[in-house]
Design a protein around this motif. Sequence first.
Motif, PDB file in Angstrom:
ATOM      1  N   THR A  54     -11.271  -5.413   2.647  1.00  0.00           N
ATOM      2  CA  THR A  54      -9.976  -4.728   2.557  1.00  0.00           C
ATOM      3  C   THR A  54      -9.227  -5.147   1.307  1.00  0.00           C
ATOM      4  OG1 THR A  54      -9.822  -4.646   4.976  1.00  0.00           O
ATOM      5  CG2 THR A  54      -7.791  -4.318   3.735  1.00  0.00           C
TER       6      THR A  54
ATOM      7  N   LEU B  50       0.207  -3.277  -4.017  1.00  0.00           N
ATOM      8  CA  LEU B  50      -1.208  -3.398  -3.672  1.00  0.00           C
ATOM      9  C   LEU B  50      -1.781  -4.752  -4.066  1.00  0.00           C
ATOM     10  CD1 LEU B  50      -2.292   0.200  -4.639  1.00  0.00           C
ATOM     11  CD2 LEU B  50      -2.541  -0.808  -2.368  1.00  0.00           C
TER      12      LEU B  50
ATOM     13  N   THR C 100      -3.919 -11.035   1.553  1.00  0.00           N
ATOM     14  CA  THR C 100      -4.971 -10.717   2.516  1.00  0.00           C
ATOM     15  C   THR C 100      -6.264 -11.462   2.194  1.00  0.00           C
ATOM     16  OG1 THR C 100      -4.041  -8.502   2.881  1.00  0.00           O
ATOM     17  CG2 THR C 100      -6.336  -8.845   3.542  1.00  0.00           C
TER      18      THR C 100
ATOM     19  N   PHE D 153      -0.363  -7.350  -1.674  1.00  0.00           N
ATOM     20  CA  PHE D 153      -1.040  -7.240  -0.388  1.00  0.00           C
ATOM     21  C   PHE D 153      -2.460  -7.792  -0.470  1.00  0.00           C
ATOM     22  CE2 PHE D 153      -4.059  -4.879   2.210  1.00  0.00           C
ATOM     23  CZ  PHE D 153      -3.554  -5.098   3.480  1.00  0.00           C
ATOM     24  N   ALA D 154      -3.185  -7.402  -1.521  1.00  0.00           N
ATOM     25  CA  ALA D 154      -4.584  -7.805  -1.659  1.00  0.00           C
ATOM     26  C   ALA D 154      -4.716  -9.318  -1.792  1.00  0.00           C
ATOM     27  CB  ALA D 154      -5.207  -7.113  -2.867  1.00  0.00           C
TER      28      ALA D 154
ATOM     29  N   PHE E 158      -7.318   5.118  -0.325  1.00  0.00           N
ATOM     30  CA  PHE E 158      -6.422   4.680   0.744  1.00  0.00           C
ATOM     31  C   PHE E 158      -7.037   4.865   2.119  1.00  0.00           C
ATOM     32  CE2 PHE E 158      -3.131   4.893  -2.519  1.00  0.00           C
ATOM     33  CZ  PHE E 158      -2.467   3.710  -2.259  1.00  0.00           C
TER      34      PHE E 158
ATOM     35  N   GLN F 276       6.140  -7.038  -1.665  1.00  0.00           N
ATOM     36  CA  GLN F 276       5.866  -5.743  -1.052  1.00  0.00           C
ATOM     37  C   GLN F 276       7.145  -5.074  -0.564  1.00  0.00           C
ATOM     38  OE1 GLN F 276       2.075  -4.475   0.942  1.00  0.00           O
ATOM     39  NE2 GLN F 276       2.210  -6.579   1.642  1.00  0.00           N
TER      40      GLN F 276
ATOM     41  N   GLY G  77      -5.149  -0.646  -6.651  1.00  0.00           N
ATOM     42  CA  GLY G  77      -4.025  -1.117  -7.453  1.00  0.00           C
ATOM     43  C   GLY G  77      -4.332  -1.081  -8.937  1.00  0.00           C
TER      44      GLY G  77
ATOM     45  N   LEU H 160      -9.227   1.863   2.503  1.00  0.00           N
ATOM     46  CA  LEU H 160      -8.391   0.670   2.633  1.00  0.00           C
ATOM     47  C   LEU H 160      -7.811   0.549   4.033  1.00  0.00           C
ATOM     48  CD1 LEU H 160      -6.721  -1.734   1.596  1.00  0.00           C
ATOM     49  CD2 LEU H 160      -5.107  -0.090   0.627  1.00  0.00           C
TER      50      LEU H 160
ATOM     51  N   MET I 116       0.837  -1.161   0.000  1.00  0.00           N
ATOM     52  CA  MET I 116       0.000   0.000   0.000  1.00  0.00           C
ATOM     53  C   MET I 116       0.876   1.214   0.000  1.00  0.00           C
ATOM     54  SD  MET I 116      -2.514  -1.394   2.730  1.00  0.00           S
ATOM     55  CE  MET I 116      -1.270  -1.021   3.795  1.00  0.00           C
TER      56      MET I 116
ATOM     57  N   ALA J 202      -8.090  -2.903  -1.967  1.00  0.00           N
ATOM     58  CA  ALA J 202      -6.690  -2.852  -2.403  1.00  0.00           C
ATOM     59  C   ALA J 202      -6.567  -3.227  -3.881  1.00  0.00           C
ATOM     60  CB  ALA J 202      -5.839  -3.791  -1.546  1.00  0.00           C
ATOM     61  N   TYR J 203      -7.331  -4.221  -4.334  1.00  0.00           N
ATOM     62  CA  TYR J 203      -7.340  -4.569  -5.756  1.00  0.00           C
ATOM     63  C   TYR J 203      -7.807  -3.374  -6.595  1.00  0.00           C
ATOM     64  CZ  TYR J 203      -6.594  -9.651  -5.343  1.00  0.00           C
ATOM     65  OH  TYR J 203      -6.057 -10.898  -5.130  1.00  0.00           O
TER      66      TYR J 203
END
Length: 238
Positions: A203, A51, A58, A54-55, A167, A89, A211, A170, A1, A207-208
């Motif tokens: 979340t 992102l 997660t 992370f996505a 953000f 990341q 991104g 997120l 992120m 993030a997707y």
Amino acid sequence: MASTDLEKGSIRASSPVGRRNHHHDEPIGNGPSLAPAVRPTRIGNPGTLGLFSFASTTLILSLFNLQTRSITHPNAVVGMAIFCGGLAQLLAGMWEFPRGNVFGGTAFTSYGAFWMSYATILIPGSGIGAAYAVADEFHSALGIYLITWGLVTFFFLVGALGKNWGFISLLTCLTVTFFLLAGSEFTGNATTGKAGGGVGVVTALIAYYVGLAELLAAEDQPVIRLPIGIITRKSKQL
């Protein structure tokens, strides 16, 4: 992120020499040779990499927390946590710093470290879980671990308040996710853990979206542009 610049072909990083003194509005240093300098960078925006990594991680862990298809053990996320959520990341964060993006570099690197450390806890060979003879002690320790990351995420949320609503949404959801999961570890309440998994899925989807918005913004002629609600600040007139 990370914070998005949503610019294409005009990414610039300023040299520290060229930054102005906050109090005197004068270039740092003496003489005209130290005038502000703007230097272009060839480093592309690593935001989408960070992102998406992370996505994806997660999303997988959150589905496990929801006990999707009767899954009760999250250990299958270890590989993703090390290489995707962790390493990818971490690299994204390292690429953000030379672009002059302190927020993005700090956030990506921090969450990369989070996923690597979380994977280490889940690996049986690490001996971390086995070091706790009492299960309640382990869950309490894990709760403290998660609540600490909830605090870190809240601090990032404060830093994102002037950036964009993507953000803000997120990091708000991620903060809630961490606190719910921490509460589940402290109380042993499975419903709270599932709630954390549900918010975690939201979340990941946010993030997707952010991104993808960054990915499309990096194209010269994108098929579509996705709004993320950039917050514009009005300059004060003296």
